[in-house]
Design a protein around this motif. Structure first.
Motif, mmCIF file in Angstrom:
data_model
loop_
_atom_site.group_PDB
_atom_site.id
_atom_site.type_symbol
_atom_site.label_atom_id
_atom_site.label_comp_id
_atom_site.label_asym_id
_atom_site.label_seq_id
_atom_site.Cartn_x
_atom_site.Cartn_y
_atom_site.Cartn_z
ATOM 1 N N GLU A 123 -44.820 1.399 59.138
ATOM 2 C CA GLU A 123 -44.826 1.638 60.595
ATOM 3 C C GLU A 123 -44.017 2.886 60.941
ATOM 4 O O GLU A 123 -44.338 3.609 61.873
ATOM 5 C CB GLU A 123 -44.224 0.433 61.326
ATOM 6 C CG GLU A 123 -45.236 -0.666 61.600
ATOM 7 C CD GLU A 123 -44.570 -1.938 62.103
ATOM 8 O OE1 GLU A 123 -43.497 -1.842 62.733
ATOM 9 O OE2 GLU A 123 -45.127 -3.022 61.876
ATOM 10 N N GLN A 124 -42.945 3.139 60.186
ATOM 11 C CA GLN A 124 -42.108 4.329 60.419
ATOM 12 C C GLN A 124 -42.715 5.573 59.762
ATOM 13 O O GLN A 124 -42.114 6.643 59.769
ATOM 14 C CB GLN A 124 -40.696 4.107 59.833
ATOM 15 C CG GLN A 124 -39.965 2.911 60.416
ATOM 16 C CD GLN A 124 -39.079 3.280 61.571
ATOM 17 O OE1 GLN A 124 -39.178 4.374 62.109
ATOM 18 N NE2 GLN A 124 -38.215 2.368 61.987
ATOM 19 N N GLU A 125 -43.895 5.397 59.136
ATOM 20 C CA GLU A 125 -44.625 6.492 58.455
ATOM 21 C C GLU A 125 -43.796 7.117 57.333
ATOM 22 O O GLU A 125 -43.763 8.330 57.149
ATOM 23 C CB GLU A 125 -45.070 7.562 59.469
ATOM 24 C CG GLU A 125 -46.033 7.010 60.497
ATOM 25 C CD GLU A 125 -46.476 8.043 61.522
ATOM 26 O OE1 GLU A 125 -46.053 9.200 61.425
ATOM 27 O OE2 GLU A 125 -47.261 7.665 62.405
ATOM 28 N N LEU A 126 -43.106 6.256 56.582
ATOM 29 C CA LEU A 126 -42.314 6.741 55.448
ATOM 30 C C LEU A 126 -43.185 6.794 54.196
ATOM 31 O O LEU A 126 -44.154 6.050 54.070
ATOM 32 C CB LEU A 126 -41.133 5.800 55.170
ATOM 33 C CG LEU A 126 -40.113 5.573 56.275
ATOM 34 C CD1 LEU A 126 -38.905 4.850 55.730
ATOM 35 C CD2 LEU A 126 -39.650 6.880 56.896
ATOM 36 N N THR A 127 -42.798 7.654 53.254
ATOM 37 C CA THR A 127 -43.476 7.693 51.954
ATOM 38 C C THR A 127 -42.871 6.590 51.092
ATOM 39 O O THR A 127 -41.650 6.543 50.905
ATOM 40 C CB THR A 127 -43.242 9.062 51.280
ATOM 41 O OG1 THR A 127 -43.745 10.064 52.162
ATOM 42 C CG2 THR A 127 -43.945 9.142 49.947
ATOM 43 N N ILE A 128 -43.733 5.700 50.594
ATOM 44 C CA ILE A 128 -43.220 4.569 49.808
ATOM 45 C C ILE A 128 -43.347 4.879 48.312
ATOM 46 O O ILE A 128 -44.413 5.269 47.837
ATOM 47 C CB ILE A 128 -43.989 3.277 50.156
ATOM 48 C CG1 ILE A 128 -43.662 2.870 51.590
ATOM 49 C CG2 ILE A 128 -43.644 2.150 49.193
ATOM 50 C CD1 ILE A 128 -44.392 1.668 52.098
ATOM 51 N N VAL A 129 -42.224 4.719 47.592
ATOM 52 C CA VAL A 129 -42.243 4.842 46.130
ATOM 53 C C VAL A 129 -42.087 3.417 45.577
ATOM 54 O O VAL A 129 -40.994 2.832 45.664
ATOM 55 C CB VAL A 129 -41.080 5.740 45.624
ATOM 56 C CG1 VAL A 129 -41.114 5.844 44.100
ATOM 57 C CG2 VAL A 129 -41.133 7.119 46.264
ATOM 58 N N ARG A 157 -51.715 0.945 41.552
ATOM 59 C CA ARG A 157 -50.849 0.440 40.479
ATOM 60 C C ARG A 157 -50.279 1.574 39.619
ATOM 61 O O ARG A 157 -49.203 1.446 39.045
ATOM 62 C CB ARG A 157 -51.583 -0.597 39.623
ATOM 63 C CG ARG A 157 -52.885 -0.128 39.019
ATOM 64 C CD ARG A 157 -53.552 -1.198 38.164
ATOM 65 N NE ARG A 157 -52.717 -1.478 36.990
ATOM 66 C CZ ARG A 157 -52.528 -2.711 36.509
ATOM 67 N NH1 ARG A 157 -53.081 -3.742 37.090
ATOM 68 N NH2 ARG A 157 -51.802 -2.894 35.434
ATOM 69 N N ASP A 158 -50.989 2.720 39.563
ATOM 70 C CA ASP A 158 -50.503 3.847 38.748
ATOM 71 C C ASP A 158 -49.247 4.479 39.354
ATOM 72 O O ASP A 158 -48.509 5.201 38.672
ATOM 73 C CB ASP A 158 -51.593 4.938 38.638
ATOM 74 C CG ASP A 158 -52.892 4.371 38.091
ATOM 75 O OD1 ASP A 158 -52.811 3.327 37.433
ATOM 76 O OD2 ASP A 158 -53.961 4.964 38.325
ATOM 77 N N GLU A 159 -49.021 4.249 40.661
ATOM 78 C CA GLU A 159 -47.851 4.849 41.322
ATOM 79 C C GLU A 159 -46.562 4.095 41.027
ATOM 80 O O GLU A 159 -45.469 4.576 41.309
ATOM 81 C CB GLU A 159 -48.063 4.875 42.853
ATOM 82 C CG GLU A 159 -49.147 5.831 43.311
ATOM 83 C CD GLU A 159 -49.313 5.790 44.824
ATOM 84 O OE1 GLU A 159 -48.378 5.341 45.515
ATOM 85 O OE2 GLU A 159 -50.379 6.190 45.303
ATOM 86 N N VAL A 160 -46.682 2.861 40.497
ATOM 87 C CA VAL A 160 -45.497 2.009 40.306
ATOM 88 C C VAL A 160 -44.621 2.554 39.170
ATOM 89 O O VAL A 160 -45.102 2.825 38.073
ATOM 90 C CB VAL A 160 -45.916 0.546 40.005
ATOM 91 C CG1 VAL A 160 -44.691 -0.328 39.771
ATOM 92 C CG2 VAL A 160 -46.757 -0.017 41.148
ATOM 93 N N VAL A 161 -43.323 2.710 39.457
ATOM 94 C CA VAL A 161 -42.359 3.157 38.440
ATOM 95 C C VAL A 161 -41.632 1.920 37.920
ATOM 96 O O VAL A 161 -40.990 1.206 38.692
ATOM 97 C CB VAL A 161 -41.330 4.154 39.049
ATOM 98 C CG1 VAL A 161 -40.374 4.660 37.974
ATOM 99 C CG2 VAL A 161 -42.032 5.313 39.734
ATOM 100 N N GLY A 162 -41.737 1.656 36.611
ATOM 101 C CA GLY A 162 -41.059 0.496 36.022
ATOM 102 C C GLY A 162 -39.668 0.861 35.564
ATOM 103 O O GLY A 162 -39.493 1.821 34.796
ATOM 104 N N VAL A 163 -38.636 0.135 36.034
ATOM 105 C CA VAL A 163 -37.244 0.442 35.643
ATOM 106 C C VAL A 163 -36.474 -0.842 35.340
ATOM 107 O O VAL A 163 -36.922 -1.938 35.682
ATOM 108 C CB VAL A 163 -36.472 1.209 36.751
ATOM 109 C CG1 VAL A 163 -37.130 2.507 37.112
ATOM 110 C CG2 VAL A 163 -36.257 0.335 37.984
ATOM 111 N N SER A 164 -35.331 -0.673 34.726
ATOM 112 C CA SER A 164 -34.368 -1.770 34.623
ATOM 113 C C SER A 164 -33.057 -1.250 35.201
ATOM 114 O O SER A 164 -32.391 -0.415 34.605
ATOM 115 C CB SER A 164 -34.166 -2.189 33.168
ATOM 116 O OG SER A 164 -33.018 -3.008 33.096
#
Length: 603
Positions: A123-129, A157-164
């Motif tokens: 809604e705030q038109e932010l870029t979502i990572v 799904r390709d945009e998802v960054v997997g981290v620990s």
């Protein structure tokens, strides 16, 4: 001072316990903002209560410097709470950012609050990572969780960054993704000063410390500034950034996040959502600010010692500067004396405020049972907004009684769907829709009365789903309900602090449950005490607390019965006189008995 194109402003949003604060710790460590020696877990959760409960309550800004491709970037991160009660904190933080890291647990997947926060960022038109945390867990299910993110939030799904966040695995990739994906701020450093006030804290020595995001222009130390909404002018005594401690700077320019100290001693002069501009010359336009938060739950807070009333007022005033999502106004009660009627966003928010008052201001409090806001149309056509049951008019004067309805989203494993449906049916919930997020997880949406949700719905949900279910709710509006005010009479007199509003169909069992509970909590007196629950003039439940007895004939051995009768009559006269002038002492635990109306008592 970095150019706007080398600044990245972002916040971390997620469901509770998905690892926001831990990820913030890793980013601070990797950018060498905090040395290894100073590092501790949940570094940004500075409040004692946050560390004690293991949750984030306040948003915390921090500035980091990151070197990438031979260039130094300034990252301004705002760590946000995850609980539904602190959603207002999240919305304020998002207004100061261009991007949001949406964190999802690699085992638990998309939860109710994940969805709510993702929509708030959109809604705030932010870029979502999108970031998938906890990939190091042995029971992580990354592929299924990526499917859930794609299906529920329409994020590739390709945009998802997997981290620990715990081990730091892949966190370097995430920092690079922030540089590449989050857009730089668009402000102009040479334009007239325009800054958004997104938070503030009260410092005993410096007065109010204002947290700002500079939208346009530049602010320098010693400059005269003006708060446009409040209409007040101040000198900037100090300004700086958070690293995460406050570090003074000479100036802040467009795109940067920092703080201003202006010797503001009067608490009423700082408004969250206000715009800061220059005091003289060309002024910037005021920013739209924030929507006023909707208080959902109200309760009375009274000092247990009546002398502390002014201290309580001062402590509430300081808290209101730091947390504008709660409000208070003075009120008095026959049973408790002078105190304040306070409005909160939810039950956890109420509990946190009470604990902060007791811990930070050292005031012993008596709290009345919480209730929600009702709307009433009287027979003469006048509309009332009622925050406390004692202000509900008599039955004959009410034409329409409306209660707040919320749309509740439950995310649960498939095997618990039946249990949740029964739980909502018992509370007269209206089924809206059912969505499968994955083969093993379902999102159920119901419309329920807010009063049914705020008291113990969260506890019941956790016990029904063995801790795997989550919920999120938003206010839908007001609807007419079959509601009544139930009064509690002690010795024939109404105790205003014990009155409640409930559904007519629940009134009888609930009245009986409260009276039984009060009978246990109120100690015996020298005279008999009658406890009654009444709706209007109809008594729905009654219990008697028997008087303390003294054996006045203990010394009479044998002899004429008339001697004993005379003593009994004398005792009876004394009890009668005492009953007419005696006061019933009601302990604090009794005021909370109204809350514990439990399902067990209804059965």
């Amino acid at each position: 001072m970095p150019a706007p194109k080398f600044i990245r402003n972002f916040s971390i949003v997620a469901h509770i316990d998905h690892g926001k604060s831990t990820l913030a710790d890793r980013l601070l460590e990797l950018t060498e903002t905090v040395s290894k020696r100073e590092m501790k877990e949940q570094l940004l959760d500075a409040m004692a209560l946050e560390r004690e409960r293991g949750i984030t309550i306040k948003s915390h800004p921090v500035t980091m410097l990151y070197k990438h491709g031979g260039q130094t970037y300034e990252f301004n991160l705002i760590d946000t709470p995850g609980h539904v009660d602190f959603h207002y904190e999240v919305s304020r933080s998002l207004a100061c950012c261009e991007g949001a890291l949406l964190l999802v647990d690699a085992f638990q997947g998309v939860e109710a609050q994940t969805v709510a926060n993702a929509y708030a960022a959109m809604e705030q038109e932010l870029t979502i990572v999108p970031v998938m945390n906890k990939i190091d867990l042995t029971h992580a299910r990354p592929e299924e969780v990526k499917d859930e993110i794609e299906q529920t939030l329409a994020i590739e799904r390709d945009e998802v960054v997997g981290v620990s966040a715990k081990t730091g695995q892949n966190c370097d990739e995430l920092l690079a993704a922030i540089v590449d994906r989050v857009p730089p701020p668009t402000g102009d450093p040479d334009a007239p000063l325009q800054a958004m006030v997104f938070d503030s804290v009260y410092d005993e020595f410096r007065g109010a410390v204002t947290y700002v995001r500079i939208m346009n222009g530049t602010v320098k130390k010693g400059q005269k500034i003006k708060f446009l909404q409040a209409g007040t002018t101040h000198d900037v005594v100090e300004l700086g950034q958070f690293t995460p401690a406050r570090v003074p700077r000479e100036s802040l320019s467009a795109g940067q996040v920092g703080y201003l100290v202006c010797n503001i001693k009067s608490l009423g002069q700082v408004h969250i959502g206000d715009t800061v501009s220059v005091a003289t010359g060309e002024q910037a336009k005021p920013l739209p600010g924030y929507h006023e938060p909707q208080r959902m739950v109200f309760c009375g807070l009274y000092p247990s010692d009546g002398q502390d009333f002014e201290e309580l007022r001062e402590a509430l005033g300081k808290l209101a500067v730091n947390d504008p999502s709660f409000e208070f106004e003075p009120e008095s009660s026959d049973a408790l004396g002078f105190g304040f009627r306070c409005g909160f966003l939810g039950l956890l928010h109420m509990e946190i405020i009470q604990q902060r008052l007791e811990g930070e201001a050292d005031i012993d409090l008596v709290q009345t049972a919480p209730n929600v806001t009702y709307r009433i149309k009287k027979t003469d056509g006048e509309w009332l907004e009622v925050h406390t049951p004692t202000r509900v008019p008599d039955l004959g004067e009410i034409e329409e009684f409306q209660q707040p309805i919320v749309r509740v989203s439950f995310v649960v494993p498939t095997e618990y769907v039946g249990g949740i449906m029964k739980l909502c049916a018992d509370r007269r919930g209206e089924f809206v829709r059912q969505e499968y997020l994955s083969p093993t997880r379902v999102m159920l949406v119901y419309d329920l009365a807010l009063a049914e949700v705020v008291y113990d719905m969260h506890d019941k949900l956790k016990s029904t789903t063995r801790g795997f279910g989550t919920m999120d709710y938003e206010l839908k509006g007001y609807e007419q309900g079959d509601l009544v005010r139930m009064d509690i009479l002690v010795k024939g007199e109404r105790v205003d602090a014990l009155s409640i509003v409930c559904d007519r169909r629940d009134a009888d069992p609930r009245g009986r449950a409260i009276i039984k509970k009060l009978k246990k909590e109120i100690p015996r007196h020298m005279f008999e005490v009658a406890l009654q629950a009444a709706i209007g003039s109809r008594i729905v439940a009654r219990e008697n607390i028997s008087a303390m007895k003294k054996n006045v004939t203990a010394k009479c051995y044998g002899g004429d019965i008339s001697r004993k009768r005379k003593l009994w009559e004398k005792q009876k006269e004394g009890k009668k006189r005492m009953k007419s002038i005696g006061q019933v002492d009601i302990p604090q635990k009794a005021f909370l008995a109204v809350l514990e109306t439990g399902e067990e008592d209804k059965k």
